[in-house]
Design a protein around this motif. Structure first.
Motif, PDB file in Angstrom:
ATOM      1  N   ASN A  47       0.870  -1.218  -0.018  1.00 37.70           N
ATOM      2  CA  ASN A  47      -0.019  -0.078   0.134  1.00 37.70           C
ATOM      3  C   ASN A  47       0.964   1.432   0.100  1.00 37.70           C
ATOM      4  O   ASN A  47       2.067   1.157   0.516  1.00 37.70           O
ATOM      5  CB  ASN A  47      -0.867   0.060   1.111  1.00 37.70           C
ATOM      6  N   SER A  71       0.209  -4.899   3.439  1.00 35.55           N
ATOM      7  CA  SER A  71      -1.101  -5.363   3.770  1.00 35.55           C
ATOM      8  C   SER A  71      -1.131  -7.040   3.734  1.00 35.55           C
ATOM      9  O   SER A  71      -0.767  -7.581   3.092  1.00 35.55           O
ATOM     10  CB  SER A  71      -2.041  -4.723   2.844  1.00 35.55           C
ATOM     11  N   GLY A  91      -8.877  -6.565   6.594  1.00 37.28           N
ATOM     12  CA  GLY A  91      -7.348  -6.732   6.668  1.00 37.28           C
ATOM     13  C   GLY A  91      -6.703  -5.627   7.492  1.00 37.28           C
ATOM     14  O   GLY A  91      -7.152  -4.818   8.158  1.00 37.28           O
ATOM     15  N   PHE A  93      -3.374  -3.057   7.532  1.00 38.11           N
ATOM     16  CA  PHE A  93      -2.729  -2.284   6.664  1.00 38.11           C
ATOM     17  C   PHE A  93      -1.620  -1.488   7.469  1.00 38.11           C
ATOM     18  O   PHE A  93      -2.258  -0.726   8.334  1.00 38.11           O
ATOM     19  CB  PHE A  93      -3.662  -1.379   5.899  1.00 38.11           C
ATOM     20  N   THR A  95       1.383   1.479   7.499  1.00 38.49           N
ATOM     21  CA  THR A  95       1.889   2.466   6.620  1.00 38.49           C
ATOM     22  C   THR A  95       2.584   3.538   7.620  1.00 38.49           C
ATOM     23  O   THR A  95       2.369   3.699   8.749  1.00 38.49           O
ATOM     24  CB  THR A  95       1.081   2.909   5.570  1.00 38.49           C
ATOM     25  N   THR A 123      -1.754   2.116  11.531  1.00 37.46           N
ATOM     26  CA  THR A 123      -1.850   0.636  11.512  1.00 37.46           C
ATOM     27  C   THR A 123      -3.510   0.654  11.358  1.00 37.46           C
ATOM     28  O   THR A 123      -4.147   0.833  12.370  1.00 37.46           O
ATOM     29  CB  THR A 123      -1.625   0.064  12.775  1.00 37.46           C
ATOM     30  N   HIS A 126      -8.989  -2.687   8.286  1.00 32.67           N
ATOM     31  CA  HIS A 126      -9.850  -2.221   7.406  1.00 32.67           C
ATOM     32  C   HIS A 126     -10.907  -3.197   7.059  1.00 32.67           C
ATOM     33  O   HIS A 126     -10.911  -4.350   6.975  1.00 32.67           O
ATOM     34  CB  HIS A 126      -8.814  -2.072   6.113  1.00 32.67           C
ATOM     35  N   PHE A 231      -3.865   0.496  -3.543  1.00 32.16           N
ATOM     36  CA  PHE A 231      -3.293  -0.737  -2.834  1.00 32.16           C
ATOM     37  C   PHE A 231      -2.865  -1.611  -4.265  1.00 32.16           C
ATOM     38  O   PHE A 231      -3.648  -1.653  -5.046  1.00 32.16           O
ATOM     39  CB  PHE A 231      -4.608  -1.469  -2.386  1.00 32.16           C
ATOM     40  N   ASN A 233      -3.147  -5.654  -4.508  1.00 30.10           N
ATOM     41  CA  ASN A 233      -3.026  -6.857  -3.779  1.00 30.10           C
ATOM     42  C   ASN A 233      -3.027  -7.874  -4.845  1.00 30.10           C
ATOM     43  O   ASN A 233      -3.061  -8.076  -5.840  1.00 30.10           O
ATOM     44  CB  ASN A 233      -4.669  -6.914  -3.205  1.00 30.10           C
TER      45      ASN A 233
END
Length: 237
Positions: A47, A71, A91, A93, A95, A123, A126, A231, A233
């Motif tokens: 991400n 992620s 999920g 994620f 960053t 953090t 999601h 994102f 994935n």
């Protein structure tokens, strides 16, 4: 880095798609996979989060230094028909974004180099609810677009911290709402379905927690601060 990853994924996807589309081999892998009412999987990904600022008055932009994050999450897929699926993809994620302030924000105030930089570590847990719209399957691949809404809980928000930027604490809201849209390709092999995808996410709510001082150089000139991101994935089902 972000552009390189996107280009690599598109090249791999286009080469695989072209090879299957024009191949004489017509045997379908996992031919009945998409006939399942409910299916499960997981995803790993990268991400890249950014912030979009709107300001009260004209001033130099607050610069955002983005970093590549990681992620991981789960997928539950509900088949509606041959072309529509409803998906829930919770999920985690992780960053970080670094904010760089122009010295003009501190006009008339004493400041150090540390005051010009703020680290924003995030953090997110999601929770997206998405509609996947697919084309007809062609041999062993199937392009799709995907979109929907999501909520996120930021475990690193500092929203309830009584200290603010005057004590070196940059605070953001704990809860955020997003809309998402993207595209990808399902690839079918003998054992599972592999789906690389690219998705854009855009926050709908202001995430900045203002400082106590109404004239704070860090927050007083900001009308809204909203997350936006990309994102990438890699989903396995």
């Amino acid at each position: 880095m972000r552009r390189i990853l996107i280009v690599l994924i598109l090249l791999i996807a286009s080469q695989s798609a072209s090879a299957q589309l024009f191949s004489k081999e017509k045997i379908k892998n996992n031919e009945n996979f998409d006939k399942q009412r409910i299916s499960w999987g997981f995803y790993l990904g990268l991400n890249n989060y950014d912030y979009q600022f709107n300001y009260e008055q004209d001033a130099p932009d607050i610069l955002v230094e983005t970093n590549l994050g990681f992620s991981v999450g789960l997928v539950s897929n509900l088949r509606i028909n041959d072309y529509l699926d409803l998906r829930f993809e919770p999920g985690l994620f992780i960053t970080q974004r670094n904010l760089q302030y122009d010295p003009s924000y501190f006009n008339g105030l004493e400041f150090s180099n540390a005051d010009l930089m703020r680290e924003v570590k995030s953090t997110y847990v999601h929770f997206p609810l998405l509609l996947k719209v697919s084309t007809k399957r062609l041999n062993n691949f199937k392009p799709f677009i995907i979109g929907g809404i999501s909520a996120a809980l930021n475990l690193s928000s500092n929203e309830e911290n009584p200290d603010d930027n005057s004590a070196g604490q940059f605070r953001v809201t704990k809860n955020a709402l997003f809309y998402e849209i993207g595209f990808g390709i399902d690839f079918y092999n003998q054992w599972f379905k592999f789906s690389p995808s690219i998705r854009g996410v855009f926050a709908m709510n202001d995430e900045l927690v203002r400082d106590v001082d109404p004239n704070s150089p860090w927050t007083s000139n900001v009308t809204t601060m909203k997350t936006r991101g990309i994102f990438i994935n890699f989903t396995f089902q």
